[in-house]
Design an enzyme around this catalytic site. Sequence first.
Site, mmCIF file in Angstrom:
data_model
loop_
_atom_site.group_PDB
_atom_site.id
_atom_site.type_symbol
_atom_site.label_atom_id
_atom_site.label_comp_id
_atom_site.label_asym_id
_atom_site.label_seq_id
_atom_site.Cartn_x
_atom_site.Cartn_y
_atom_site.Cartn_z
ATOM 1 N N TYR A 55 1.002 -1.336 0.001
ATOM 2 C CA TYR A 55 -0.138 -0.086 0.008
ATOM 3 C C TYR A 55 1.055 1.232 0.158
ATOM 4 C CZ TYR A 55 -4.568 -2.458 1.227
ATOM 5 O OH TYR A 55 -5.702 -3.019 0.839
ATOM 6 N N GLU A 96 -23.570 5.278 16.398
ATOM 7 C CA GLU A 96 -24.493 5.355 15.263
ATOM 8 C C GLU A 96 -24.676 6.933 15.401
ATOM 9 O OE1 GLU A 96 -27.223 2.175 16.279
ATOM 10 O OE2 GLU A 96 -26.503 0.809 14.999
#
Lengths: 319, 255
Positions: free
Chosen positions: B148, B224
């Site tokens: 990467y 959330e």
Amino acid sequence: VSQLNEELKKKRLFFLFSLFFFLFWLLLLGVSLKKVYNISFQTITDWPSNLAHTAIMKQRSLFSFLLFSSVLNSITGVPSFTRGKNTQEEKQQELVEVIIDLGEVHLSPKSSIPGSRRNDVVEAFFAYEDPSSSEALKNEIHDVAFDLQDFLVSTRRTLHRHPELMYTEQATSAYIQKALKAMDISFTSGWAVNTVPDAIPGPGGYGVVADIGTGREPCVLLRADMDALPILEKTVGVDAFKSRNDGKMHACGHDGHTTMLLGAASVLKEMEDSINGTVRFMFQPAEEGGAGGKRMVEEGVLTRNPKPKQAFAMHLWPT
Amino acid sequence: LSSLLKYIYFFLSLLDLRIPSGSIASRPGTILAAAETFEILVAGVGGHGAMPHLTIDPIVTASSIVMNLQTLISRTLSPLESGVCSITKFDSGDAFNVIPASAVLRGTIRALTTETLLALRDKVQHVVETTAEVHGCNVTITYSPDFYPPTVNDPNLYQEFSKSVGALLSDSGKVLDTEPTMGAEDFGFVAERLPSTFFFLGQGSGTNPPTNYGLHHPHFALDESVLHRGVELHVNLALRALRKLAESEGDVASS
């Protein structure tokens, strides 16, 4: 569908055959037991009572196993105890056949009329009508996004329940496509094919790309990742949506990333006719070391027209 | 007592949060590291644990390799640069009294530039091969199919655009400046081709369950309540970037 039914029939036949062979094998076992040790099933009752009990229980558990197998088979169409023995070909067939459906997309219907997705605030923003149009845009987006909270939570929990490892994100990809369809967004799938199957298992090809807007330049790209990790979930207090794939877990927040990008797609689709340009959505699999993003770049996600000029992404960050 | 300690630790860690829920963090330039992973197979000669002279012990060789790799970062990398070399798997042997024939090591190296990463990779290769040779073992190193690159936020785009959009959506009214982390991201493959920005969306203040467990932790939980903020950030970035791009194209056309 008829092809699928035929396949299922074949599988049932295969199961019946294997059941038959299994029973035949049991018979052989019984005969050999009698020959070698002079044990027969009638003599069980002569054994001490606790021994006889365990023997009978063993028989029962065997019977219940067979019953369970046949019930499972009738539900899934796959013989449960032959699953691990399938050849490579059959395994691949299974992958194509059985698309796990993660359930409904909980998206409330929108107020705007389909075919005319305009938004005055966005139009004012692009026209520089008013110095306050920038603040107005922020508030408008906030209101729309806040209304999506139920959709966001349900989508995120659905994805969290079904974590999938890199290059095997089939159900996740199917759910993303289902959500995009529910939003009336056209998309292309099949991105990020695994080019190194010897090093990383899985076929890949579960990336999804969607464009929203005029289809012309300028274009910007938003990206989210969608794969999970090989971790056994130990989070407490999330029983309602805990990972159902034991040993796999969305422990890097990719369920949230995918959900947020789907939410953004929904918001932008509802104002599509007022957007001056194109927004490309890149749902990329295999982020956890599989270089799914590199595969999609190689496959042309950055070079197809309109070409994106800038790209943005984000990561939920707990610490 | 341990549960009490856990609670104390939890509340202390709340105080220590660098990016709580409601905040957004990023930085110009490199934000995430370049990464490479490798597997080392050390092959020796197995035998009886009581007769090591008749074997070539792969466990001792592999242990030497692990120890020799520890000096890569401390002795060969400039003190002003960043790098990581971690062995994360050591697998060998099955019994009390058997010297196995082979050992397997896995690990990862990280750096903030591709050049440093590749230099580190060469050094790992050298240390592993020479150490194995000293002990008389054969060794093979397999690297990942794709290393990467670092994820680099375009400094101009960040200063002139992304920073202000992030600030709009952050509770504190500004984007928190973060240090680069040695984690790696696929987004690096995009960011090395297009001017890009990668944000950290704070989520550590959730309490039920606590959402400040680190990424990749088996107790990791998502807050959330920040999901809609992520949606807003995406949409604001897209629309504002499009207007700015149209504007600059107009400038080019008129001039």
